[in-house]
Scaffold this motif. Structure first.
Motif, PDB file in Angstrom:
ATOM      1  N   THR A 179      30.329  34.161  28.808  1.00  0.00           N
ATOM      2  CA  THR A 179      29.415  34.310  27.667  1.00  0.00           C
ATOM      3  C   THR A 179      28.187  35.144  28.008  1.00  0.00           C
ATOM      4  O   THR A 179      27.566  35.727  27.118  1.00  0.00           O
ATOM      5  N   SER A 180      27.825  35.216  29.279  1.00  0.00           N
ATOM      6  CA  SER A 180      26.630  35.985  29.669  1.00  0.00           C
ATOM      7  C   SER A 180      26.966  37.398  30.129  1.00  0.00           C
ATOM      8  O   SER A 180      26.080  38.252  30.185  1.00  0.00           O
ATOM      9  N   ILE A 181      28.229  37.642  30.470  1.00  0.00           N
ATOM     10  CA  ILE A 181      28.644  38.981  30.907  1.00  0.00           C
ATOM     11  C   ILE A 181      29.832  39.396  30.035  1.00  0.00           C
ATOM     12  O   ILE A 181      30.987  39.050  30.326  1.00  0.00           O
ATOM     13  N   PRO A 182      29.605  40.121  28.944  1.00  0.00           N
ATOM     14  CA  PRO A 182      30.679  40.450  28.006  1.00  0.00           C
ATOM     15  C   PRO A 182      31.861  41.195  28.625  1.00  0.00           C
ATOM     16  O   PRO A 182      32.989  41.088  28.125  1.00  0.00           O
ATOM     17  N   ALA A 183      31.636  41.944  29.692  1.00  0.00           N
ATOM     18  CA  ALA A 183      32.726  42.710  30.311  1.00  0.00           C
ATOM     19  C   ALA A 183      33.518  41.893  31.318  1.00  0.00           C
ATOM     20  O   ALA A 183      34.538  42.369  31.824  1.00  0.00           O
ATOM     21  N   ALA A 184      33.077  40.679  31.635  1.00  0.00           N
ATOM     22  CA  ALA A 184      33.777  39.869  32.627  1.00  0.00           C
ATOM     23  C   ALA A 184      35.127  39.425  32.078  1.00  0.00           C
ATOM     24  O   ALA A 184      35.252  39.049  30.912  1.00  0.00           O
ATOM     25  N   ARG A 185      36.139  39.451  32.946  1.00  0.00           N
ATOM     26  CA  ARG A 185      37.486  39.056  32.571  1.00  0.00           C
ATOM     27  C   ARG A 185      37.998  38.028  33.580  1.00  0.00           C
ATOM     28  O   ARG A 185      37.970  38.266  34.790  1.00  0.00           O
ATOM     29  N   LEU A 186      38.465  36.886  33.063  1.00  0.00           N
ATOM     30  CA  LEU A 186      38.933  35.786  33.901  1.00  0.00           C
ATOM     31  C   LEU A 186      40.453  35.772  33.953  1.00  0.00           C
ATOM     32  O   LEU A 186      41.117  35.810  32.910  1.00  0.00           O
ATOM     33  N   PHE A 187      41.002  35.706  35.171  1.00  0.00           N
ATOM     34  CA  PHE A 187      42.446  35.620  35.385  1.00  0.00           C
ATOM     35  C   PHE A 187      42.739  34.290  36.082  1.00  0.00           C
ATOM     36  O   PHE A 187      42.198  34.012  37.155  1.00  0.00           O
ATOM     37  N   ASN A 188      43.596  33.489  35.481  1.00  0.00           N
ATOM     38  CA  ASN A 188      43.940  32.186  36.034  1.00  0.00           C
ATOM     39  C   ASN A 188      45.357  32.211  36.604  1.00  0.00           C
ATOM     40  O   ASN A 188      46.303  32.527  35.885  1.00  0.00           O
ATOM     41  N   GLY A 189      45.489  31.877  37.889  1.00  0.00           N
ATOM     42  CA  GLY A 189      46.813  31.774  38.481  1.00  0.00           C
ATOM     43  C   GLY A 189      47.386  33.082  38.980  1.00  0.00           C
ATOM     44  O   GLY A 189      48.343  33.608  38.422  1.00  0.00           O
ATOM     45  N   LEU A 190      46.801  33.633  40.047  1.00  0.00           N
ATOM     46  CA  LEU A 190      47.309  34.863  40.655  1.00  0.00           C
ATOM     47  C   LEU A 190      48.170  34.539  41.868  1.00  0.00           C
ATOM     48  O   LEU A 190      47.948  33.552  42.556  1.00  0.00           O
ATOM     49  N   ARG A 191      49.125  35.396  42.110  1.00  0.00           N
ATOM     50  CA  ARG A 191      49.932  35.279  43.324  1.00  0.00           C
ATOM     51  C   ARG A 191      49.282  36.087  44.441  1.00  0.00           C
ATOM     52  O   ARG A 191      48.814  37.193  44.213  1.00  0.00           O
ATOM     53  N   SER A 192      49.296  35.539  45.632  1.00  0.00           N
ATOM     54  CA  SER A 192      48.787  36.285  46.774  1.00  0.00           C
ATOM     55  C   SER A 192      49.754  37.417  47.094  1.00  0.00           C
ATOM     56  O   SER A 192      50.966  37.229  47.052  1.00  0.00           O
ATOM     57  N   PRO A 193      49.241  38.600  47.422  1.00  0.00           N
ATOM     58  CA  PRO A 193      50.123  39.713  47.779  1.00  0.00           C
ATOM     59  C   PRO A 193      50.732  39.558  49.159  1.00  0.00           C
ATOM     60  O   PRO A 193      51.672  40.274  49.509  1.00  0.00           O
ATOM     61  N   ALA A 194      50.240  38.612  49.944  1.00  0.00           N
ATOM     62  CA  ALA A 194      50.679  38.508  51.340  1.00  0.00           C
ATOM     63  C   ALA A 194      51.513  37.271  51.631  1.00  0.00           C
ATOM     64  O   ALA A 194      52.104  37.164  52.689  1.00  0.00           O
ATOM     65  N   SER A 195      51.562  36.308  50.698  1.00  0.00           N
ATOM     66  CA  SER A 195      52.267  35.068  50.976  1.00  0.00           C
ATOM     67  C   SER A 195      52.597  34.391  49.657  1.00  0.00           C
ATOM     68  O   SER A 195      52.409  34.955  48.580  1.00  0.00           O
ATOM     69  N   SER A 196      53.084  33.159  49.743  1.00  0.00           N
ATOM     70  CA  SER A 196      53.411  32.397  48.540  1.00  0.00           C
ATOM     71  C   SER A 196      52.193  31.649  48.003  1.00  0.00           C
ATOM     72  O   SER A 196      52.310  30.884  47.049  1.00  0.00           O
ATOM     73  N   VAL A 197      51.038  31.865  48.593  1.00  0.00           N
ATOM     74  CA  VAL A 197      49.816  31.188  48.175  1.00  0.00           C
ATOM     75  C   VAL A 197      49.396  31.669  46.786  1.00  0.00           C
ATOM     76  O   VAL A 197      49.580  32.835  46.435  1.00  0.00           O
ATOM     77  N   HIS A 198      48.848  30.760  46.000  1.00  0.00           N
ATOM     78  CA  HIS A 198      48.313  31.105  44.698  1.00  0.00           C
ATOM     79  C   HIS A 198      46.792  31.092  44.752  1.00  0.00           C
ATOM     80  O   HIS A 198      46.190  30.236  45.388  1.00  0.00           O
ATOM     81  N   ILE A 199      46.175  32.054  44.075  1.00  0.00           N
ATOM     82  CA  ILE A 199      44.729  32.086  43.923  1.00  0.00           C
ATOM     83  C   ILE A 199      44.423  31.511  42.552  1.00  0.00           C
ATOM     84  O   ILE A 199      44.939  32.008  41.533  1.00  0.00           O
ATOM     85  N   ALA A 200      43.619  30.468  42.509  1.00  0.00           N
ATOM     86  CA  ALA A 200      43.423  29.747  41.251  1.00  0.00           C
ATOM     87  C   ALA A 200      42.805  30.613  40.163  1.00  0.00           C
ATOM     88  O   ALA A 200      43.269  30.630  39.022  1.00  0.00           O
ATOM     89  N   HIS A 201      41.752  31.369  40.515  1.00  0.00           N
ATOM     90  CA  HIS A 201      41.038  32.153  39.512  1.00  0.00           C
ATOM     91  C   HIS A 201      40.507  33.443  40.137  1.00  0.00           C
ATOM     92  O   HIS A 201      40.191  33.490  41.329  1.00  0.00           O
TER      93      HIS A 201
END
Length: 318
Positions: free
Chosen positions: A174-196
């Motif tokens: 709400t304070s940064i109109p250009a900010a974009r949130l991504f939930n649930g990314l895959r790590s490019p190096a392993s099976s680990v997930h990045i939450a946000h």
């Protein structure tokens, strides 16, 4: 900055949401244009062929998307950096886990904070062009579902991530109109997930969280200490390094949010021991929001939605 290496999507001139039929039409059009028998360029024709070979195969396309466009890259690059290439001076860059310091701004006195200005898309959505991401998709502030796979403790993880996403949505987006949130990314190096992940301008924040009982904790650089309890935070620093290598045009930083069941922004109290260095410092919600917002808002052109990075992150969602 090194020369821009076009993705397979850019080579074919299609968005990352392109269907199989869209890919086939784009390939035929590009192949006719660049075929050597019709006076086209051999290197460009090879690019087109490679792009279609990868994207037309569902398995190879999935692997390509999950690698953030680094598998089977377009090696030859005759094009220079495209419109919207961020400043290459490295101004404002901080190291993962490092402290935040206000830097001298080159703005005129009295100018309002650029991070609060309406979003500007780079490159712009121009009539007659095919962007990497449809304009209506790029305009959405949040993408993906706060969820990670796993049999044990899955419900707790989902609830924790839902709370984290809601906090970022209310306080940061709400304070940064250009900010974009991504939930649930895959790590490019392993099976680990990045939450946000939060993208704003040319800065990218990777976010993970943990849930602990309310109380006073000490941070020794590697663990949270509470009486006889020792809690290790999520291992996010390694993922920050991976994403920094994948996105050299961005400044990538990691943040670990520590939550308590009471949802008090100022709980838990975390005392950082003097001289502590090491992993990314865990922060309670109040400090997390303050420093995440500062990091994103103080970067170069924080009101920009950098579409190439946005597109790559979009394809990396689980």
């Amino acid at each position: 900055m090194p020369p821009h290496v076009p993705s397979h999507y850019e080579v074919l001139g299609v968005p990352v949401t392109a269907s199989e039929a869209d890919l086939k039409r784009a390939y035929r059009r590009a192949a006719r244009l660049h075929h050597p028998d019709h006076g086209g360029d051999v290197i460009e024709f090879r690019r087109v062929t490679l792009a279609y070979e990868v994207l037309s195969d569902p398995k190879r396309r999935t692997e390509y998307d999950r690698s953030y466009f680094t598998s089977a890259p377009q090696q030859e690059s005759a094009r220079g950096a495209g419109a919207g290439t961020p400043p290459s001076s490295g101004a404002g860059r901080t190291t993962p886990g490092g402290s935040f310091r206000a830097r001298a701004a080159s703005r005129e006195a009295g100018r309002r904070n650029p991070s609060g200005e309406p979003a500007v898309y780079v490159p712009p959505f121009a009539p007659g062009t095919t962007p990497l991401v449809p304009a209506e998709v790029a305009a959405r502030a949040e993408h993906g579902i706060p969820r990670r796979r796993g049999l044990f403790g899955a419900d707790a993880r989902i609830q924790r991530e839902l709370r984290t996403a809601a906090l970022i949505r209310r306080q940061v987006l709400t304070s940064i109109p250009a900010a974009r949130l991504f939930n649930g990314l895959r790590s490019p190096a392993s099976s680990v997930h990045i939450a946000h992940a939060v993208l704003a301008g040319y800065r990218l924040a990777l976010v993970d969280s943990m849930l602990v009982p309310a109380g006073n904790y000490a941070w020794d650089g590697a663990h949270l200490l509470h009486g006889g309890r020792v809690v290790a935070p999520p291992r996010l620093a390694e993922q920050v390094r991976h994403f920094q290598n994948l996105f050299p045009e961005l400044n990538v930083q990691g943040f670990v949010l520590v939550q308590t069941p009471q949802e008090n922004l100022h709980e838990p109290v975390i005392d950082v021991r003097r001289g502590t260095e090491g992993l990314i410092e865990p922060r309670n919600a109040a400090k997390f929001l303050r420093e995440l917002t500062f990091f994103l808002a103080s970067g170069p052109q924080p009101n920009v939605v950098f579409v190439p990075a946005f597109a790559r992150l979009l394809t990396g969602l689980h």
